[in-house]
Scaffold this motif. Structure first.
Motif, PDB file in Angstrom:
ATOM      1  N   PRO A  16      12.205 -27.380  11.980  1.00 26.24           N
ATOM      2  CA  PRO A  16      11.443 -27.044  13.195  1.00 26.24           C
ATOM      3  C   PRO A  16      11.913 -27.814  14.426  1.00 26.24           C
ATOM      4  CG  PRO A  16      10.113 -28.327  11.676  1.00 26.24           C
ATOM      5  CD  PRO A  16      11.346 -27.950  10.941  1.00 26.24           C
TER       6      PRO A  16
ATOM      7  N   GLY B 282      13.864 -22.406  12.208  1.00 25.42           N
ATOM      8  CA  GLY B 282      12.603 -23.012  11.776  1.00 25.42           C
ATOM      9  C   GLY B 282      12.125 -22.555  10.420  1.00 25.42           C
ATOM     10  N   VAL B 283      12.703 -21.453   9.907  1.00 20.16           N
ATOM     11  CA  VAL B 283      12.292 -20.956   8.586  1.00 20.16           C
ATOM     12  C   VAL B 283      12.544 -22.007   7.507  1.00 20.16           C
ATOM     13  CG1 VAL B 283      12.909 -19.268   6.799  1.00 20.16           C
ATOM     14  CG2 VAL B 283      12.466 -18.523   9.129  1.00 20.16           C
TER      15      VAL B 283
ATOM     16  N   PRO C 143      15.239 -16.981  21.193  1.00 15.14           N
ATOM     17  CA  PRO C 143      14.001 -17.200  20.417  1.00 15.14           C
ATOM     18  C   PRO C 143      14.117 -16.729  18.974  1.00 15.14           C
ATOM     19  CG  PRO C 143      13.520 -16.216  22.555  1.00 15.14           C
ATOM     20  CD  PRO C 143      15.001 -16.130  22.372  1.00 15.14           C
TER      21      PRO C 143
ATOM     22  N   GLY D  61      14.876 -25.970  15.636  1.00 16.96           N
ATOM     23  CA  GLY D  61      14.441 -24.720  16.232  1.00 16.96           C
ATOM     24  C   GLY D  61      13.911 -24.920  17.646  1.00 16.96           C
TER      25      GLY D  61
ATOM     26  N   CYS E 233      19.317 -17.207   6.764  1.00 14.80           N
ATOM     27  CA  CYS E 233      18.710 -17.346   8.101  1.00 14.80           C
ATOM     28  C   CYS E 233      19.562 -18.230   9.003  1.00 14.80           C
ATOM     29  CB  CYS E 233      17.304 -17.920   7.977  1.00 14.80           C
ATOM     30  SG  CYS E 233      16.101 -16.783   7.247  1.00 14.80           S
TER      31      CYS E 233
ATOM     32  N   VAL F 191      13.537 -19.087  15.599  1.00 17.41           N
ATOM     33  CA  VAL F 191      12.666 -18.768  14.462  1.00 17.41           C
ATOM     34  C   VAL F 191      13.445 -18.839  13.151  1.00 17.41           C
ATOM     35  CG1 VAL F 191      11.287 -16.946  13.392  1.00 17.41           C
ATOM     36  CG2 VAL F 191      11.100 -17.380  15.852  1.00 17.41           C
TER      37      VAL F 191
END
Length: 225
Positions: free
Chosen positions: A120, A33-34, A26, A123, A53, A30
């Motif tokens: 996203p 998805g940033v 998870p 992600g 990231c 995230v």
């Protein structure tokens, strides 16, 4: 990503790679998805944030490699690790093909800077890695689970497999008529004894697990009654 890999390796050693991997998936989703916030934060410095990231989103590979090495059959660890690399390259190839196929449709959709939707979406696909991790393969996760029962089971299975392999090698030598020294004969006897001991340990573990299950069934029946 060197500090992140060092910290991940330390945490995997302390809490077990399986438990850590279930928490890193998870977290990696995230981080991936940033990148979707680039549609809102239209600044050059944010690109560096997204790159960092995405770099740290690969941290789950550290406990993953440990798990693969732990559940691989004896003598086939290299094949198992190579399989991970092959699937990683295949995923990259499929991703490039998907991007090349979807980009024309996104650019023709009329959206302003529509490429942010990849972050996203990717992600969400990273979260799908939790599906196999929440279950358990045949024979358990081995030493990667951090549980004593699975570690003992993996050790017993590895010892049984090693004993079978040694017996196979001795049998082939006898069929070929190769001479066997007294030291090799003594080693064969010790291997057979170790094989019998591991089989007895495996039977005792099975009996104990059966007793635990029967006890739990009796308790459940008593509560219902």
């Amino acid at each position: 990503a060197i500090p992140g890999n060092l910290i991940t390796g330390y945490l995997a050693k302390q809490s077990g790679p399986l438990r850590l991997l279930r928490r890193l998936v998870p977290f990696a989703a995230v981080l991936v998805g940033v990148g979707g916030f680039m549609a809102v934060v239209k600044q050059m410095w944010y690109i560096a944030v997204v790159v960092i990231c995405l770099t740290y989103a690969n941290l789950p590979n550290v406990p993953l490699q440990r798990i693969v090495a732990g559940v691989a059959p004896p003598g086939r660890t290299g094949e198992a690790l190579a399989t991970v690399g092959v699937f990683s390259q295949c995923a990259s190839l499929i991703g490039n093909i998907a991007v090349a196929s979807i980009n024309p449709w996104l650019l023709a959709s009329g959206m302003a800077n529509p490429l942010w939707v990849y972050y996203p979406a990717c992600g969400g696909m990273v979260l799908l890695a939790l599906i196999p991790l929440l279950g358990s393969p045949k024979g358990g996760w081995g030493t990667a689970s951090g549980k004593l029962v699975d570690a003992v089971r993996a050790s017993v299975v590895a010892a049984v497999a090693a004993g079978r392999w040694k017996k196979f090698v001795w049998r082939r030598r006898l069929q070929r008529g190769e001479p066997i020294t007294p030291e090799q004969e003594e080693q064969l006897v010790q291997t057979r004894r170790a094989h019998l001991n591991t089989l007895r340990a495996k039977e005792m573990m099975a009996m104990e697990s059966g007793e635990d299950e029967s006890a739990s069934d009796d308790e459940t029946c008593g509560r219902k009654c």
